[in-house]
Design a protein around this motif. Structure first.
Motif, PDB file in Angstrom:
ATOM      1  N   PRO A 139       0.976  -1.129  -0.039  1.00  0.00           N
ATOM      2  CA  PRO A 139       0.042  -0.103  -0.011  1.00  0.00           C
ATOM      3  C   PRO A 139       0.788   1.344   0.018  1.00  0.00           C
ATOM      4  CG  PRO A 139       0.094  -1.089   2.261  1.00  0.00           C
ATOM      5  CD  PRO A 139       0.702  -1.927   1.379  1.00  0.00           C
ATOM      6  N   GLU A 140       0.158   2.659  -0.317  1.00  0.00           N
ATOM      7  CA  GLU A 140       0.854   3.562  -0.234  1.00  0.00           C
ATOM      8  C   GLU A 140       1.180   3.883   1.032  1.00  0.00           C
ATOM      9  OE1 GLU A 140       1.591   5.675  -2.552  1.00  0.00           O
ATOM     10  OE2 GLU A 140       0.558   4.722  -4.315  1.00  0.00           O
ATOM     11  N   GLY A 141       2.574   4.568   1.213  1.00  0.00           N
ATOM     12  CA  GLY A 141       3.061   5.008   2.613  1.00  0.00           C
ATOM     13  C   GLY A 141       3.897   3.816   3.251  1.00  0.00           C
ATOM     14  N   PHE A 142       4.069   2.726   2.593  1.00  0.00           N
ATOM     15  CA  PHE A 142       4.821   1.516   3.107  1.00  0.00           C
ATOM     16  C   PHE A 142       6.182   1.892   3.041  1.00  0.00           C
ATOM     17  CE2 PHE A 142       7.254  -2.350   2.542  1.00  0.00           C
ATOM     18  CZ  PHE A 142       6.914  -3.056   3.494  1.00  0.00           C
ATOM     19  N   ALA A 143       6.808   1.559   4.370  1.00  0.00           N
ATOM     20  CA  ALA A 143       8.377   1.964   4.178  1.00  0.00           C
ATOM     21  C   ALA A 143       8.975   0.722   4.808  1.00  0.00           C
ATOM     22  CB  ALA A 143       8.795   3.266   4.944  1.00  0.00           C
ATOM     23  N   VAL A 144      10.360   0.571   4.441  1.00  0.00           N
ATOM     24  CA  VAL A 144      11.034  -0.588   5.070  1.00  0.00           C
ATOM     25  C   VAL A 144      11.668  -0.109   6.575  1.00  0.00           C
ATOM     26  CG1 VAL A 144      13.034  -2.017   4.871  1.00  0.00           C
ATOM     27  CG2 VAL A 144      11.630  -1.658   2.793  1.00  0.00           C
ATOM     28  N   ARG A 145      11.776  -1.057   7.420  1.00  0.00           N
ATOM     29  CA  ARG A 145      12.489  -0.631   8.688  1.00  0.00           C
ATOM     30  C   ARG A 145      13.540  -1.435   8.812  1.00  0.00           C
ATOM     31  NH1 ARG A 145       6.816  -0.488  12.429  1.00  0.00           N
ATOM     32  NH2 ARG A 145       5.662   0.960  11.169  1.00  0.00           N
ATOM     33  N   SER A 146      15.013  -0.770   9.199  1.00  0.00           N
ATOM     34  CA  SER A 146      15.886  -1.718   9.187  1.00  0.00           C
ATOM     35  C   SER A 146      15.938  -2.330  10.531  1.00  0.00           C
ATOM     36  CB  SER A 146      17.253  -0.794   9.008  1.00  0.00           C
ATOM     37  OG  SER A 146      17.301   0.231  10.127  1.00  0.00           O
ATOM     38  N   ARG A 147      16.437  -3.672  10.664  1.00  0.00           N
ATOM     39  CA  ARG A 147      16.737  -4.341  11.892  1.00  0.00           C
ATOM     40  C   ARG A 147      17.946  -5.001  11.566  1.00  0.00           C
ATOM     41  NH1 ARG A 147      11.291  -4.201  11.336  1.00  0.00           N
ATOM     42  NH2 ARG A 147       9.797  -4.070  13.388  1.00  0.00           N
ATOM     43  N   TRP A 148      18.913  -4.827  12.429  1.00  0.00           N
ATOM     44  CA  TRP A 148      20.305  -5.249  12.336  1.00  0.00           C
ATOM     45  C   TRP A 148      20.453  -6.840  12.293  1.00  0.00           C
ATOM     46  CZ3 TRP A 148      22.478  -8.530  15.956  1.00  0.00           C
ATOM     47  CH2 TRP A 148      21.886  -8.478  17.127  1.00  0.00           C
TER      48      TRP A 148
END
Length: 805
Positions: free
Chosen positions: A331-340
């Motif tokens: 969906p619109e607004g989806f963003a990846v969040r980094s996890r080490w």
């Protein structure tokens, strides 16, 4: 040290495994980061309320998403008052939503909603200009729509277009009217938002609201912070679910195919290095040490490839997420969040996959006898063991059994059996390829044996002699052709059959379909004179777990369209699967909740087959309109001879054939399925391309002696290159023939099963462009991977006739 030196010196033999592991870990890292990135955030129109209370959600199956079941009207108001009386709560607002859209503006589904003005207190934005709506024909809307306060605008609603005066503009999306107008246009209440007094702790109010909800009979769920993103439009939830399926499939396919490629590459490498392992055994190496040497080589390749893949996956994840958003898979607004820890886990997985792929080859290397060091001939005298014969025949038989089962199965198990057919036959023929090489190659290359000259004969005999090399080249081509052609052909055949079924189920001449809107308003169907044939779509909730069920309100024309009597007031028709799932039977009663939150007990007038009507419940049109003021008709059918009148541009509808509507009704879902299909095909073809290139590159690099002998025998450089190219062409042709041998029974069984289950003529649709593309791609890649290294060898010192061993 021996393993490191071997990898460095024989890098071309390990290049395919290295690329496969790096690509696999890249895909797994990207997929895991995106799967763990959560939702798209709290919707703007509700983000201004720190505490939200949502109605209880019913059971939902994979891929089926619906709004929570609304509260009963009296309970919703009682709950709102109790929440408003909590200390620290400035206001408790019951949110009501209805369909609204400007005719000339294409909008996202989440923005095609109107609300009462009191709901504006829950938004993170407010008025930009003008004043709130106070009169019946006032409306406040987003300033991005291009209208100013005082202008007159036409807004589409479920009952038709209405003229409003713009009282103000907003800094965010949506349409806001007076609360009284919203109550008349909207269904029930699903969300109550709490606006808090300044300085009031959110956790304290949330705990108090939780106690109120627990005491209430209607139930509910209190949401705060990031958990409020659960109130994002359900279309976003479905998009996220589809995207999750795609990412999961990509990760699983990457891990599986990586093991396959590493296993194939190391098996071929071990077969070519039998003399080397024999020498190691001669100088005193134990089988355990040989096995550890091969595993150490795999670990070296795995560590290097996985490290590169983990870094690449982390770097590429945001860009790939943007591509998925553009494609409609997120969906619109989806963003990846980094996890080490994700790339670290992917690195470990990559090493484990490399070791798993090389384990079988290491066991085979440990069995090499010291006498193999004396072996000079490259003839594969016994390429098939008894165990391989048994495994190949059993797996092939299982694949054929799945093909027969596909022809007799229902639609739910047909896809699984079709996949079992492809997998079984592909694995079985891969195991049997060494036994098939000599007879099949002999048949395919018989024209070459009749041609004058030594080159054609050399191609034929080289392929029949070096069975393991030929088999290692044919196997990935077989997999590429099979999966690329079968997946695309299955999707196209199924889509065509489903469209034909839907068109055949309706006895109508044409269909009135919406244009740029989610459905037809009452005004559109009345203007066209098709209200009696309109399919008024809604959602009801009932049965075990209060599941969301798709329902339709029909008029007097339903018997002519579908051949079944129309349901009367107080009765319902339902699909067979729904009746079985919830224990409903013909003649008994069923209690359902409508969109306004009210419950009704309906008599089950009849149970229909799942393929007879494209809805789970069929209700009288008047009942649906009474309980769902915002319901829209999916389509309205024309059954008479008279042509439809010209509809104005405001009503947003057009006439199409029944078949065209059937294909366009699932157009968005079909588009996503096709994107999913292409991604899987691209991944499969990419991995098998790595296997083809790696095998041919390794085989050609180890043929310096053969090429030197050819030159000593009087062959020119061009003749030697033509021999290498001829072997590659024949190997690709053999893989393509075997691939089509897998596709035909799998597709034939599916076509027969679709005919029986759908009751309409179904023809197999073979995706010939994909056949040509898969075979052509393997051929081009194979020629590059074999001819180019051979040319370099022939032009180098090893390729000169006067070279010495």
């Amino acid at each position: 040290m021996i393993s490191l030196a071997t990898v460095r010196e024989r890098w071309s033999a390990f290049l395919g495994s290295f690329v496969a592991v790096a690509l696999g870990v890249t895909v797994v890292t990207m997929s895991a980061l995106m799967l763990l990135s959560g939702g798209t955030g709290v919707p703007e129109r509700l983000a201004g309320a720190p505490v939200l209370v949502r109605a209880p959600t019913g059971e939902q199956t994979g891929g089926q998403f619906a709004e929570p079941r609304p509260w009963e009207p009296g309970h919703a108001e009682q709950l709102r008052r109790q929440l408003a009386d909590l200390p620290g709560v400035r206001a408790a607002v019951a949110d009501r939503s209805f369909y609204a859209q400007l005719p000339g503006i294409e909008q996202k589904k989440g923005e095609r909603q109107g609300h009462g003005w009191s709901s504006a207190a829950l938004a993170s934005y407010g008025l930009h200009d003008g004043r709130p709506p106070t009169r019946r024909d006032d409306i406040a809307l987003a300033r991005s729509y291009g209208h100013q306060p005082g202008e007159r605008v036409t807004v589409l609603t479920a009952d038709g277009p209405h003229r409003f005066t713009v009282s103000g503009t907003l800094d965010g999306p949506g349409y806001f009217v007076t609360d009284a107008r919203a109550e008349a246009l909207a269904g029930g209440v699903r969300v109550i938002g709490l606006a808090l007094e300044s300085g009031t702790p959110v956790a304290q109010i949330a705990a108090a609201a939780e106690r109120v909800v627990i005491r209430a009979d209607g139930g509910g769920e209190v949401l705060t912070g990031e958990s409020r993103d659960a109130l994002a439009p359900q279309q976003d939830e479905m998009t996220r679910w589809i995207g999750g399926q795609v990412l999961t499939a990509m990760a699983a396919l990457s891990a599986f195919v990586t093991v396959f490629i590493v296993s194939s590459t190391f098996a071929f490498t071990v077969a070519q290095r039998r003399r080397e392992f024999g020498l190691l055994r001669t100088i005193g190496a134990t089988p355990k040490q040989v096995r550890r040497t091969v595993c150490a080589e795999a670990m070296t390749v795995g560590v290097l490839g996985a490290a590169l893949g983990a870094i690449a996956g982390s770097a590429l994840a945001p860009s790939v997420a943007g591509v998925l958003v553009d494609a409609g898979l997120q969906p619109e607004g989806f963003a990846v969040r980094s996890r080490w820890w994700v790339p670290c886990a992917a690195l470990v997985l990559g090493v484990a996959v490399a070791l798993a792929g090389a384990w079988s080859a290491s066991r085979r290397a440990a069995k090499v006898a010291p006498m193999e060091s004396m072996r000079e001939a490259a003839v594969d005298e016994q390429p098939m063991t008894r165990r391989r014969w048994v495994a190949g025949l059993v797996v092939t038989a299982l694949g054929l059994a799945c093909a027969v089962g596909t022809a007799l199965a229902d639609s739910d198990t047909m896809v699984l059996l079709g996949l079992g057919t492809a997998t079984g036959l592909t694995a079985g023929l891969t195991l049997l390829i060494p036994a098939l090489v000599r007879p099949v190659v002999g048949a395919l290359t018989r024209p070459l044996a009749r041609r004058p000259g030594a080159t054609a004969l050399l191609v034929r005999e080289n392929m029949r002699t070096a069975v393991r090399r030929t088999s290692a080249t044919v196997a990935p081509v077989l997999a590429t052709v099979t999966f690329a052609v079968l997946i695309t052909s299955t999707v196209q055949t199924t889509e065509t059959a489903d469209t034909d079924r839907q068109a055949a189920a309706v006895q109508a001449r044409t269909a009135l379909a919406p244009t740029g809107t989610p459905g037809l308003s009452d005004a559109a169907t009345e203007e066209a004179g098709l209200t009696r044939n309109a399919m008024l779509s809604t959602t009801v909730y009932g049965g075990r777990g209060q599941s969301a069920l798709t329902a339709v309100g029909v008029g007097e024309g339903f018997p002519q369209l579908y051949g079944h009597p129309a349901p009367r007031a107080g009765s319902v028709l339902m699909a067979e699967s729904v009746a079985a799932a919830h224990g409903w039977r013909s003649g008994r009663s069923a209690v359902v909740t409508f969109e306004d939150g009210r419950k009704e007990r309906l008599r089950v007038a009849a149970v229909l087959g799942d393929e007879e009507v494209p809805y789970q419940l069929v209700l009288p049109r008047a009942v649906v309109r009474e309980h769902d003021p915002s319901a829209l008709a999916d389509v309205a059918y024309r059954t008479g001879e008279d042509a439809l009148p010209q509809l104005g541009s405001v009503l947003r509808a057009h006439e199409v054939s029944v078949g065209s509507y059937a294909s366009s009704a699932e157009a968005e879902e079909d588009r996503l399925v096709w994107i999913f299909t292409l991604m899987l095909v691209a991944m499969t073809a990419g991995y098998t391309a790595i296997a083809v290139a790696s095998t041919l590159l390794t085989a050609t690099a180890d043929r310096a002696g053969d090429l030197r002998i050819l030159r000593l025998s009087g062959a020119t450089c061009g003749q030697a290159l033509r021999a290498v190219a001829g072997e590659t062409v024949c190997a690709v042709a053999l893989g393509a023939v075997l691939g089509m041998a897998v596709v035909i029974p799998a597709l034939t069984g599916m076509v027969h099963g679709l005919r029986e289950s759908l009751g309409v003529p179904v023809e197999a649709v073979i995706a010939w462009p994909w056949v040509i593309g898969a075979v052509g791609g393997c051929l081009v890649l194979g020629l590059v991977a074999s001819v180019v290294p051979a040319y370099r060898l022939l032009r180098g010192p090893a390729g000169r006739p006067d070279a010495r061993a």
